[in-house]
Design a protein around this motif. Structure first.
Motif, PDB file in Angstrom:
ATOM      1  N   SER A  25      62.702  41.345  48.724  1.00 55.45           N
ATOM      2  CA  SER A  25      63.439  40.738  49.832  1.00 55.45           C
ATOM      3  C   SER A  25      62.739  39.446  50.228  1.00 55.45           C
ATOM      4  CB  SER A  25      63.477  41.691  51.028  1.00 55.45           C
ATOM      5  OG  SER A  25      62.220  41.738  51.661  1.00 55.45           O
ATOM      6  N   GLU A  26      63.288  38.787  51.181  1.00 58.01           N
ATOM      7  CA  GLU A  26      62.649  37.576  51.671  1.00 58.01           C
ATOM      8  C   GLU A  26      61.728  37.884  52.846  1.00 58.01           C
ATOM      9  OE1 GLU A  26      65.492  34.443  52.287  1.00 58.01           O
ATOM     10  OE2 GLU A  26      66.573  35.023  50.489  1.00 58.01           O
ATOM     11  N   GLY A  27      61.388  39.149  53.007  1.00 58.62           N
ATOM     12  CA  GLY A  27      60.572  39.585  54.125  1.00 58.62           C
ATOM     13  C   GLY A  27      59.217  38.925  54.224  1.00 58.62           C
ATOM     14  N   ALA A  28      58.512  38.849  53.128  1.00 63.08           N
ATOM     15  CA  ALA A  28      57.176  38.254  53.151  1.00 63.08           C
ATOM     16  C   ALA A  28      56.963  37.516  51.837  1.00 63.08           C
ATOM     17  CB  ALA A  28      56.122  39.328  53.350  1.00 63.08           C
ATOM     18  N   PRO A  29      57.482  36.310  51.734  1.00 66.70           N
ATOM     19  CA  PRO A  29      57.429  35.598  50.457  1.00 66.70           C
ATOM     20  C   PRO A  29      56.016  35.355  49.936  1.00 66.70           C
ATOM     21  CG  PRO A  29      58.341  34.187  52.193  1.00 66.70           C
ATOM     22  CD  PRO A  29      58.147  35.550  52.775  1.00 66.70           C
ATOM     23  N   TYR A  30      55.027  35.268  50.806  1.00 65.16           N
ATOM     24  CA  TYR A  30      53.684  35.012  50.302  1.00 65.16           C
ATOM     25  C   TYR A  30      52.998  36.253  49.767  1.00 65.16           C
ATOM     26  CZ  TYR A  30      52.056  36.358  54.987  1.00 65.16           C
ATOM     27  OH  TYR A  30      51.801  37.023  56.142  1.00 65.16           O
ATOM     28  N   PHE A  31      53.600  37.439  49.939  1.00 65.12           N
ATOM     29  CA  PHE A  31      52.992  38.635  49.355  1.00 65.12           C
ATOM     30  C   PHE A  31      52.948  38.526  47.837  1.00 65.12           C
ATOM     31  CE2 PHE A  31      53.333  42.730  47.219  1.00 65.12           C
ATOM     32  CZ  PHE A  31      52.104  43.268  47.592  1.00 65.12           C
ATOM     33  N   ARG A  32      54.025  38.018  47.241  1.00 67.44           N
ATOM     34  CA  ARG A  32      54.079  37.918  45.781  1.00 67.44           C
ATOM     35  C   ARG A  32      52.905  37.100  45.254  1.00 67.44           C
ATOM     36  NH1 ARG A  32      55.460  35.732  40.998  1.00 67.44           N
ATOM     37  NH2 ARG A  32      56.807  36.969  39.658  1.00 67.44           N
ATOM     38  N   SER A  33      52.633  35.967  45.885  1.00 73.90           N
ATOM     39  CA  SER A  33      51.525  35.132  45.395  1.00 73.90           C
ATOM     40  C   SER A  33      50.179  35.844  45.575  1.00 73.90           C
ATOM     41  CB  SER A  33      51.515  33.760  46.063  1.00 73.90           C
ATOM     42  OG  SER A  33      51.342  33.872  47.442  1.00 73.90           O
ATOM     43  N   ILE A  42      45.537  38.559  38.729  1.00 76.33           N
ATOM     44  CA  ILE A  42      44.770  37.584  37.953  1.00 76.33           C
ATOM     45  C   ILE A  42      43.294  37.970  37.948  1.00 76.33           C
ATOM     46  CG2 ILE A  42      43.886  35.200  37.992  1.00 76.33           C
ATOM     47  CD1 ILE A  42      46.762  34.346  38.839  1.00 76.33           C
ATOM     48  N   GLU A  43      42.767  38.275  39.117  1.00 74.83           N
ATOM     49  CA  GLU A  43      41.356  38.661  39.215  1.00 74.83           C
ATOM     50  C   GLU A  43      41.062  39.930  38.418  1.00 74.83           C
ATOM     51  OE1 GLU A  43      38.985  36.668  40.416  1.00 74.83           O
ATOM     52  OE2 GLU A  43      40.672  35.305  40.710  1.00 74.83           O
ATOM     53  N   GLU A  44      41.980  40.889  38.455  1.00 75.22           N
ATOM     54  CA  GLU A  44      41.782  42.137  37.707  1.00 75.22           C
ATOM     55  C   GLU A  44      41.843  41.890  36.204  1.00 75.22           C
ATOM     56  OE1 GLU A  44      40.854  45.175  38.994  1.00 75.22           O
ATOM     57  OE2 GLU A  44      40.626  43.929  40.782  1.00 75.22           O
ATOM     58  N   PHE A  45      42.832  41.120  35.751  1.00 79.54           N
ATOM     59  CA  PHE A  45      42.992  40.885  34.315  1.00 79.54           C
ATOM     60  C   PHE A  45      41.873  40.004  33.748  1.00 79.54           C
ATOM     61  CE2 PHE A  45      47.699  41.771  35.069  1.00 79.54           C
ATOM     62  CZ  PHE A  45      47.620  43.059  34.552  1.00 79.54           C
ATOM     63  N   LYS A  46      41.287  39.163  34.586  1.00 80.18           N
ATOM     64  CA  LYS A  46      40.169  38.319  34.125  1.00 80.18           C
ATOM     65  C   LYS A  46      39.025  39.169  33.586  1.00 80.18           C
ATOM     66  CE  LYS A  46      40.379  33.984  36.635  1.00 80.18           C
ATOM     67  NZ  LYS A  46      39.846  33.183  37.722  1.00 80.18           N
ATOM     68  N   LYS A  47      38.862  40.344  34.122  1.00 75.71           N
ATOM     69  CA  LYS A  47      37.772  41.232  33.706  1.00 75.71           C
ATOM     70  C   LYS A  47      37.953  41.711  32.262  1.00 75.71           C
ATOM     71  CE  LYS A  47      37.482  43.061  38.406  1.00 75.71           C
ATOM     72  NZ  LYS A  47      37.769  44.247  39.227  1.00 75.71           N
ATOM     73  N   ASP A  48      39.207  41.656  31.778  1.00 77.52           N
ATOM     74  CA  ASP A  48      39.499  42.258  30.483  1.00 77.52           C
ATOM     75  C   ASP A  48      39.917  41.271  29.394  1.00 77.52           C
ATOM     76  OD1 ASP A  48      39.141  45.052  31.349  1.00 77.52           O
ATOM     77  OD2 ASP A  48      40.822  44.567  32.662  1.00 77.52           O
ATOM     78  N   VAL A  49      40.014  40.007  29.726  1.00 80.73           N
ATOM     79  CA  VAL A  49      40.422  39.014  28.738  1.00 80.73           C
ATOM     80  C   VAL A  49      39.211  38.575  27.922  1.00 80.73           C
ATOM     81  CG1 VAL A  49      41.241  36.646  28.459  1.00 80.73           C
ATOM     82  CG2 VAL A  49      42.397  38.147  30.038  1.00 80.73           C
ATOM     83  N   ASP A  50      39.398  38.558  26.610  1.00 83.99           N
ATOM     84  CA  ASP A  50      38.343  38.078  25.718  1.00 83.99           C
ATOM     85  C   ASP A  50      38.956  37.023  24.803  1.00 83.99           C
ATOM     86  OD1 ASP A  50      36.246  37.615  24.031  1.00 83.99           O
ATOM     87  OD2 ASP A  50      36.028  39.698  23.374  1.00 83.99           O
TER      88      ASP A  50
END
Length: 181
Positions: A105-113, A120-128
């Motif tokens: 919904s348009e309830g809290a548009p900044y939640f998505r970001s 991004i922070e979580e996946f950074k731990k696993d990228v090689d």
């Protein structure tokens, strides 16, 4: 460790539930503290006792869910991407009102970001990028791609009323993550 007063927990849960229900019905900007207190069946001053304003309430709810997801979905040595993703999808399902409201919904548009940034922070731990399928790639590009794809699939799943059960969805998404990370 100090014992938590159950009345405080019940009150905060009532406030959060009322707020999320209101957000699923109307725009964030039009929600008032009075609306929240009426829906939660508590005094307006009680809301202010726990939260500075509706922005603080929204921030606290978002942080709580992002923190919980981070703990539940963390990939460890005993778990593959599918196993980790099962925990995530089950958490999304059990907190459907929150995530569907925030993402669809348009309830809290900044939640998505914020949700993308967390991923991004979580996946950074696993990228090689030093070997395998991502050899020579930019870590930033790989992580941005995977995090945005993951959040996009979650949005799709929620918008469409969770057409696959959490475990099946986790298997599909976990396989995609394994291919890309």
């Amino acid at each position: 460790m100090a014992k938590v007063d159950r009345r405080i927990v019940r009150t905060q849960e009532a406030i959060k539930k009322a707020f999320l229900e209101l957000m699923s019905e109307k725009n964030f900007d039009s929600i008032t503290i009075q609306d929240i207190s009426d829906r939660a069946n508590i005094n307006r001053a009680t809301v202010y006792l726990h939260y500075l304003d509706k922005f603080d309430l929204l921030d606290k709810i978002m942080e709580e869910h992002i923190y919980n997801m981070g703990n539940l979905c963390e990939l460890d040595a005993d778990m593959d991407w599918i196993g980790s993703t099962v925990h995530c999808m089950e958490y999304l399902e059990s907190n459907y009102l929150f995530f569907s409201t925030m993402l669809t919904s348009e309830g809290a548009p900044y939640f998505r970001s914020r949700f993308v940034e967390h991923n991004i922070e979580e996946f950074k731990k696993d990228v090689d990028i030093t070997k395998g399928k991502n050899l020579g790639q930019s870590e930033d590009v790989v992580v941005e791609f995977v995090a945005n794809a993951y959040v996009g699939v979650v949005e799709w799943w929620l918008k469409n009323g969770m057409p696959y059960p959490p475990r099946e969805m986790a298997e599909k998404v976990g396989e995609l993550l394994e291919r890309n990370l």
